[in-house]
Design a protein around this motif. Sequence first.
Motif, mmCIF file in Angstrom:
data_model
loop_
_atom_site.group_PDB
_atom_site.id
_atom_site.type_symbol
_atom_site.label_atom_id
_atom_site.label_comp_id
_atom_site.label_asym_id
_atom_site.label_seq_id
_atom_site.Cartn_x
_atom_site.Cartn_y
_atom_site.Cartn_z
ATOM 1 N N ARG A 254 1.322 -0.151 -6.275
ATOM 2 C CA ARG A 254 0.495 -0.752 -5.224
ATOM 3 C C ARG A 254 0.006 -2.127 -5.666
ATOM 4 N N HIS B 264 8.942 0.218 5.709
ATOM 5 C CA HIS B 264 7.951 -0.719 5.199
ATOM 6 C C HIS B 264 8.615 -1.695 4.234
ATOM 7 N N ASP C 18 0.858 -1.188 0.000
ATOM 8 C CA ASP C 18 0.000 0.000 0.000
ATOM 9 C C ASP C 18 0.892 1.234 0.000
ATOM 10 N N PHE C 19 0.325 2.382 -0.335
ATOM 11 C CA PHE C 19 1.029 3.650 -0.241
ATOM 12 C C PHE C 19 0.954 4.143 1.206
ATOM 13 N N GLN C 20 2.008 4.809 1.662
ATOM 14 C CA GLN C 20 2.074 5.280 3.037
ATOM 15 C C GLN C 20 2.055 6.806 3.068
ATOM 16 N N ALA C 21 1.343 7.345 4.020
ATOM 17 C CA ALA C 21 1.262 8.802 4.159
ATOM 18 C C ALA C 21 2.078 9.303 5.346
ATOM 19 N N THR C 22 2.662 8.375 6.105
ATOM 20 C CA THR C 22 3.430 8.779 7.281
ATOM 21 C C THR C 22 4.838 8.201 7.214
ATOM 22 N N GLU C 23 5.702 8.773 8.006
ATOM 23 C CA GLU C 23 7.092 8.308 8.086
ATOM 24 C C GLU C 23 7.142 6.904 8.674
ATOM 25 N N GLY C 24 8.086 6.085 8.176
ATOM 26 C CA GLY C 24 8.216 4.743 8.711
ATOM 27 C C GLY C 24 9.035 3.858 7.811
#
Length: 322
Positions: free
Chosen positions: A127, A55, A47-53
């Motif tokens: 995705r 993956h 999936d696409f991420q909108a927050t820092e992290g």
Amino acid sequence: MLHACFDLEPPFTTPHLMAGNDMSASFLWDVIGVGAATLDDLWLVPDFQATEGVHQALDHVTMGGGPVATALVVLAWLGSKTALVDICGDDVAGFAVTEELDRLGVHTAWVQRSPAATTTQAVVLVREPDGARQITFLPCSAGEPVLTEELVQGLQSARLLHLNGRHENLAREAVHLMQAVGGVISWDGGAGRYRDSIRELVEASHLRIVSREFAERYTGLKDLKAVMHALMAAPARLVVITDGIRGSYGWTGAGEIIHQPAHPVSRVVDTTGCGDVYHGAFLHGWLSGWDLSRCMEFASRLAAQNASGLGGRFVCHPQPGS
């Protein structure tokens, strides 16, 4: 020549040895393309991420891209003698771009290098559930290629010139050379790429294969039949409008408009490059003397097969077990 493990109606014929479309053995090149080649870093993600992290990815591939360059790769894979006109940096990415093109059969002697310049690179997140993409790119800093005497001679001995609006100044010079020798000009009008400065290049083309969004912006019209009629203005020989999952529409100026539904794909992995593959496959059919309907069906089928793997040139790379 590389062969994929798909059912593609072999044997592949070499277009410049065929009689269709007034072909002549005097042509040294089947297709010369003017356009930008890129180096794409593609990652298949859940999936696409909108927050820092941090993956984990599901798959990864590094592969060349660019609309004209990829169309030439497809043409070379299907048997045509092709060459790319472009400019890139003398960086690692630039050498990776030309190495892959050489390996896949595209002549790169006219891909010029600019010292200390950067080559276009892109990071593409794909995705996994639906093949949607997020693309971040760094454009080439090398400017435009220049017309050389060797390139002049090449263009004068080419059957087809393929353009998409990149390198406008050189493209105009190439068009004038092709017009002087009676050559054929093919136009790739991609979505989001229309601008007024390239209008004269479109008007000079004979084979106009454009996205519906490009066609509507170019003509200022919405009705499909009206758009097709406007695009068929001389010297056009045929018009094809691609419309994503709705397929494509073609017309030669006579008879009815042909609708080619999009070919089904059991699992869409990545739609990167599918339009570019469509162009290359369509031009292969045209050079081989096929009628419009057969060209469109073959192009649609090959584009769909490309979507079943990761990367814009997936269909042209050898697959496991092939």
